[in-house]
Design a protein around this motif. Structure first.
Motif, PDB file in Angstrom:
ATOM      1  N   VAL A   8       0.736  -1.512  -0.161  1.00 43.59           N
ATOM      2  CA  VAL A   8       0.431  -0.237   0.145  1.00 43.59           C
ATOM      3  C   VAL A   8       1.086   1.231  -0.039  1.00 43.59           C
ATOM      4  CG1 VAL A   8      -2.197  -0.856   1.116  1.00 43.59           C
ATOM      5  CG2 VAL A   8      -0.483   0.263   2.912  1.00 43.59           C
ATOM      6  N   TYR A  33      -3.050  -1.533  -8.680  1.00 40.64           N
ATOM      7  CA  TYR A  33      -4.654  -0.170  -7.745  1.00 40.64           C
ATOM      8  C   TYR A  33      -4.589   1.019  -8.077  1.00 40.64           C
ATOM      9  CZ  TYR A  33      -6.532  -4.953  -8.555  1.00 40.64           C
ATOM     10  OH  TYR A  33      -7.443  -6.343  -9.197  1.00 40.64           O
ATOM     11  N   LEU A  37      -9.804   2.415  -9.327  1.00 40.99           N
ATOM     12  CA  LEU A  37     -10.865   2.354  -7.739  1.00 40.99           C
ATOM     13  C   LEU A  37     -11.661   2.568  -8.185  1.00 40.99           C
ATOM     14  CD1 LEU A  37      -7.963   1.647  -5.348  1.00 40.99           C
ATOM     15  CD2 LEU A  37      -9.613  -0.774  -6.031  1.00 40.99           C
ATOM     16  N   GLN A  95     -15.304   1.756  -2.086  1.00 44.75           N
ATOM     17  CA  GLN A  95     -14.236   1.270  -2.203  1.00 44.75           C
ATOM     18  C   GLN A  95     -13.231   0.738  -1.360  1.00 44.75           C
ATOM     19  OE1 GLN A  95     -11.781   4.850  -4.835  1.00 44.75           O
ATOM     20  NE2 GLN A  95     -12.294   5.380  -2.860  1.00 44.75           N
ATOM     21  N   SER A  96     -14.374   0.823   0.298  1.00 52.37           N
ATOM     22  CA  SER A  96     -13.045  -0.420   1.438  1.00 52.37           C
ATOM     23  C   SER A  96     -13.482  -2.022   1.064  1.00 52.37           C
ATOM     24  CB  SER A  96     -13.658   0.069   2.839  1.00 52.37           C
ATOM     25  OG  SER A  96     -13.166   1.811   2.878  1.00 52.37           O
ATOM     26  N   ILE A  99     -11.927  -2.834  -1.713  1.00 48.87           N
ATOM     27  CA  ILE A  99     -10.232  -3.014  -1.940  1.00 48.87           C
ATOM     28  C   ILE A  99      -9.608  -4.423  -1.158  1.00 48.87           C
ATOM     29  CG2 ILE A  99      -8.386  -2.264  -0.207  1.00 48.87           C
ATOM     30  CD1 ILE A  99      -9.148   0.500  -0.944  1.00 48.87           C
ATOM     31  N   ILE A 110      -1.709  -1.339  -3.502  1.00 52.37           N
ATOM     32  CA  ILE A 110      -3.583  -0.266  -3.999  1.00 52.37           C
ATOM     33  C   ILE A 110      -2.437   1.228  -3.571  1.00 52.37           C
ATOM     34  CG2 ILE A 110      -5.065   0.124  -2.917  1.00 52.37           C
ATOM     35  CD1 ILE A 110      -5.596  -2.607  -2.079  1.00 52.37           C
ATOM     36  N   ARG A 113      -6.253   5.468  -1.007  1.00 54.08           N
ATOM     37  CA  ARG A 113      -7.675   5.729  -0.135  1.00 54.08           C
ATOM     38  C   ARG A 113      -7.780   4.629   0.574  1.00 54.08           C
ATOM     39  NH1 ARG A 113      -6.926   6.245  -5.256  1.00 54.08           N
ATOM     40  NH2 ARG A 113      -7.945   7.599  -6.955  1.00 54.08           N
ATOM     41  N   ALA A 115      -6.122   1.983   1.920  1.00 53.92           N
ATOM     42  CA  ALA A 115      -5.767   1.074   1.823  1.00 53.92           C
ATOM     43  C   ALA A 115      -5.233   0.514   2.990  1.00 53.92           C
ATOM     44  CB  ALA A 115      -4.816   0.300   1.445  1.00 53.92           C
TER      45      ALA A 115
END
Length: 207
Positions: A8, A33, A37, A95-96, A99, A110, A113, A115
Motif C-alpha cells: 500500500v 490499483y 478503484l 472502495q473499502s 479493496i 494499492i 484511499r 488502504a
C-alpha cells in the motif's frame, strides 16, 4: 489468502507515488490499483465515473451539501436527510469493500484511499509513503499537467490538503507520518528506481 502480500502506497501529490506503484507492479507482475478503484466503486454504486471523481479522496461531502442517487438523477440534500448517506461516504465504503476483496484475491499494489487502514487488521501489508521536495514536485506537476509554476503550486496545496483531511478523517492517524506508515521515501534523495528496487526486495523476501 495467507500468502498474499499487499503493498500500500500513500503519496504527496507530484511525488511520483503513482509511478512507483506502476513500475513496481510491472516488475513484480502483480495487479496495480489506483484511479481504477474509482471506476469500480462508481459501477457498484450505479453513479457516473465523473461524479465519483468529484468526491474521490476528499471529505467535502461531510461538510457541504451531499449528493445521493435517486431514480438515476442526483438529488441535493443535507447530510442525514431521509437517512441517506452522502456520496462521499458511500464511495468510501464501496472502495473499502472492493479493496478487501482484491486483497483476498491475490497479492497486489494499492495506491491511496486509506488502504493501509482498511487492510491493517486482516493483512500484513508493506506500507510506504512517498514524498519529495517541493521544487521537484512543482516541476513534475508543471510537466505532467502543462501548468505554470504558480498553478502547479496551487494544485499541490489543494490536493495535498484534501488527501490529508480524507486520510485523517477516516483513520484517526496522521497522514504522511512515520507513526502511520512503516517507511517514508524521499524520492528527491532516493530516485524512483531506487524505491522500486527496495520495495520489490521486501516483497520477494515475504514470498
Amino acid at each position: 489468502m495467507a500468502n498474499n502480500t499487499i503493498i500500500v502506497i500513500g503519496r504527496q501529490f507530484g511525488s511520483g507515488g503513482h509511478e512507483v506503484g506502476k513500475r513496481l507492479a510491472d516488475r513484480l507482475d502483480i495487479p496495480f490499483y489506483d484511479r481504477n478503484l474509482i471506476q469500480m466503486a462508481a459501477e457498484e454504486l450505479g453513479v457516473s465515473h465523473e461524479k465519483a471523481e468529484e468526491v474521490d479522496e476528499t471529505i467535502l461531502g461531510k461538510f457541504l451539501s451531499a449528493y445521493v442517487v435517486g431514480s438515476g438523477d442526483y438529488t441535493m440534500h443535507t447530510e442525514g436527510e431521509h437517512g441517506e448517506k452522502p456520496l462521499s461516504d458511500k464511495l468510501f465504503m464501496a472502495q473499502s469493500d472492493i479493496i478487501r476483496r482484491l486483497a483476498r484475491r491475490g497479492s497486489c499494489i494499492i495506491v491511496g484511499r486509506c488502504a493501509d487502514y482498511i487492510l491493517e487488521n486482516e493483512f500484513q501489508c508493506i506500507n510506504a509513503f512517498i514524498y519529495a521536495e517541493i521544487e521537484d514536485r512543482i516541476r513534475r506537476i508543471m510537466r505532467i499537467y502543462n501548468l505554470t509554476e504558480e498553478e502547479a503550486w496551487t494544485k499541490i496545496k489543494e490536493v495535498d490538503n484534501a488527501r490529508k483531511l480524507y486520510y485523517e478523517a477516516h483513520t484517526g492517524s496522521t497522514w504522511g507520518s512515520i507513526e502511520s506508515h512503516q517507511m517514508l521515501f524521499n524520492v528527491s534523495l532516493l530516485n524512483i528506481s531506487d524505491v522500486v528496487d527496495i520495495l520489490a526486495a521486501m516483497y520477494r523476501a515475504r514470498r
